[in-house]
Design a protein around this motif. Structure first.
Motif, PDB file in Angstrom:
ATOM      1  N   ARG A  53     -12.956  -3.239 -10.340  1.00  0.00           N
ATOM      2  CA  ARG A  53     -12.546  -4.022  -9.167  1.00  0.00           C
ATOM      3  C   ARG A  53     -11.108  -3.705  -8.771  1.00  0.00           C
ATOM      4  O   ARG A  53     -10.803  -3.487  -7.594  1.00  0.00           O
ATOM      5  N   ARG A  54     -10.231  -3.700  -9.753  1.00  0.00           N
ATOM      6  CA  ARG A  54      -8.806  -3.488  -9.469  1.00  0.00           C
ATOM      7  C   ARG A  54      -8.512  -2.068  -9.004  1.00  0.00           C
ATOM      8  O   ARG A  54      -7.790  -1.860  -8.036  1.00  0.00           O
ATOM      9  N   MET A  55      -9.070  -1.096  -9.683  1.00  0.00           N
ATOM     10  CA  MET A  55      -8.788   0.293  -9.310  1.00  0.00           C
ATOM     11  C   MET A  55      -9.412   0.636  -7.955  1.00  0.00           C
ATOM     12  O   MET A  55      -8.799   1.344  -7.149  1.00  0.00           O
ATOM     13  N   ALA A  56     -10.604   0.138  -7.695  1.00  0.00           N
ATOM     14  CA  ALA A  56     -11.238   0.378  -6.394  1.00  0.00           C
ATOM     15  C   ALA A  56     -10.427  -0.291  -5.285  1.00  0.00           C
ATOM     16  O   ALA A  56     -10.273   0.273  -4.195  1.00  0.00           O
ATOM     17  N   ALA A  57      -9.888  -1.475  -5.556  1.00  0.00           N
ATOM     18  CA  ALA A  57      -9.076  -2.183  -4.558  1.00  0.00           C
ATOM     19  C   ALA A  57      -7.786  -1.419  -4.257  1.00  0.00           C
ATOM     20  O   ALA A  57      -7.367  -1.323  -3.098  1.00  0.00           O
ATOM     21  N   ILE A  58      -7.167  -0.857  -5.284  1.00  0.00           N
ATOM     22  CA  ILE A  58      -5.956  -0.052  -5.085  1.00  0.00           C
ATOM     23  C   ILE A  58      -6.286   1.197  -4.272  1.00  0.00           C
ATOM     24  O   ILE A  58      -5.585   1.540  -3.319  1.00  0.00           O
ATOM     25  N   LEU A  59      -7.368   1.864  -4.626  1.00  0.00           N
ATOM     26  CA  LEU A  59      -7.779   3.071  -3.908  1.00  0.00           C
ATOM     27  C   LEU A  59      -8.134   2.747  -2.459  1.00  0.00           C
ATOM     28  O   LEU A  59      -7.813   3.500  -1.539  1.00  0.00           O
ATOM     29  N   ARG A  60      -8.762   1.597  -2.241  1.00  0.00           N
ATOM     30  CA  ARG A  60      -9.120   1.164  -0.891  1.00  0.00           C
ATOM     31  C   ARG A  60      -7.853   0.968  -0.044  1.00  0.00           C
ATOM     32  O   ARG A  60      -7.786   1.393   1.105  1.00  0.00           O
ATOM     33  N   LEU A  61      -6.842   0.309  -0.630  1.00  0.00           N
ATOM     34  CA  LEU A  61      -5.568   0.127   0.078  1.00  0.00           C
ATOM     35  C   LEU A  61      -4.898   1.464   0.379  1.00  0.00           C
ATOM     36  O   LEU A  61      -4.384   1.681   1.476  1.00  0.00           O
ATOM     37  N   ALA A  62      -4.900   2.357  -0.605  1.00  0.00           N
ATOM     38  CA  ALA A  62      -4.282   3.670  -0.418  1.00  0.00           C
ATOM     39  C   ALA A  62      -4.968   4.421   0.724  1.00  0.00           C
ATOM     40  O   ALA A  62      -4.297   5.055   1.539  1.00  0.00           O
ATOM     41  N   GLY A  63      -6.278   4.331   0.785  1.00  0.00           N
ATOM     42  CA  GLY A  63      -7.001   4.957   1.883  1.00  0.00           C
ATOM     43  C   GLY A  63      -6.598   4.367   3.225  1.00  0.00           C
ATOM     44  O   GLY A  63      -6.465   5.092   4.218  1.00  0.00           O
TER      45      GLY A  63
END
Length: 137
Positions: A53-63
């Motif tokens: 959840r956390r890593m996907a959320a960070i990657l989503r923000l970066a995108g």
């Protein structure tokens, strides 16, 4: 599709469990958020589900911060305190579309980290000397 590709990629240097986590992160970095009813997410331990959840959320923000694919954002400074995180996006010019996209994708980050997230633009310090430029979005 990214989940399947990564899981079956046989990437050198990664154990099967690590590939499972990487595949799940890729699966959830766009579109749907992770749910226990998803067959690929359910078998993970609660600790691994939180990691995904956390890593996907960070990657989503970066995108979101490169939504225009122009690499306008040069850096991000972070202030965190009392359940609030502020991302200060450093770019020579106001990256309006990128900021809009990051704001739109902030929900999963706020839920995954149990914080309130604000995102603002700041011109690089070299450009700010004496001008005091800063814009909130």
């Amino acid at each position: 599709h990214s989940y399947y590709l990564i899981l079956n990629s046989r990437l050198a240097g990664f154990q099967p469990h690590e590939l499972e986590l990487i595949a799940n992160i890729a699966r959830y970095h766009r579109g749907a958020e992770p749910k226990k009813k998803h067959t690929n997410f359910r078998p993970l331990s609660s600790e691994d589900r939180q990691r995904v959840r956390r890593m996907a959320a960070i990657l989503r923000l970066a995108g979101g911060l490169d939504r225009t694919n122009t690499q306008q954002v040069h850096d991000v400074a972070i202030d965190a305190h009392d359940g609030e995180i502020a991302l200060h996006v450093l770019a020579p010019e106001l990256p309006e579309v990128d900021l809009w996209s990051a704001h739109k994708r902030a929900g999963p980050f706020e839920r995954a980290f149990d914080v309130s997230l604000t995102i603002d633009w700041r011109a690089p310090e070299a450009d700010q000397q004496g001008t005091g430029q800063s814009a909130q979005s």
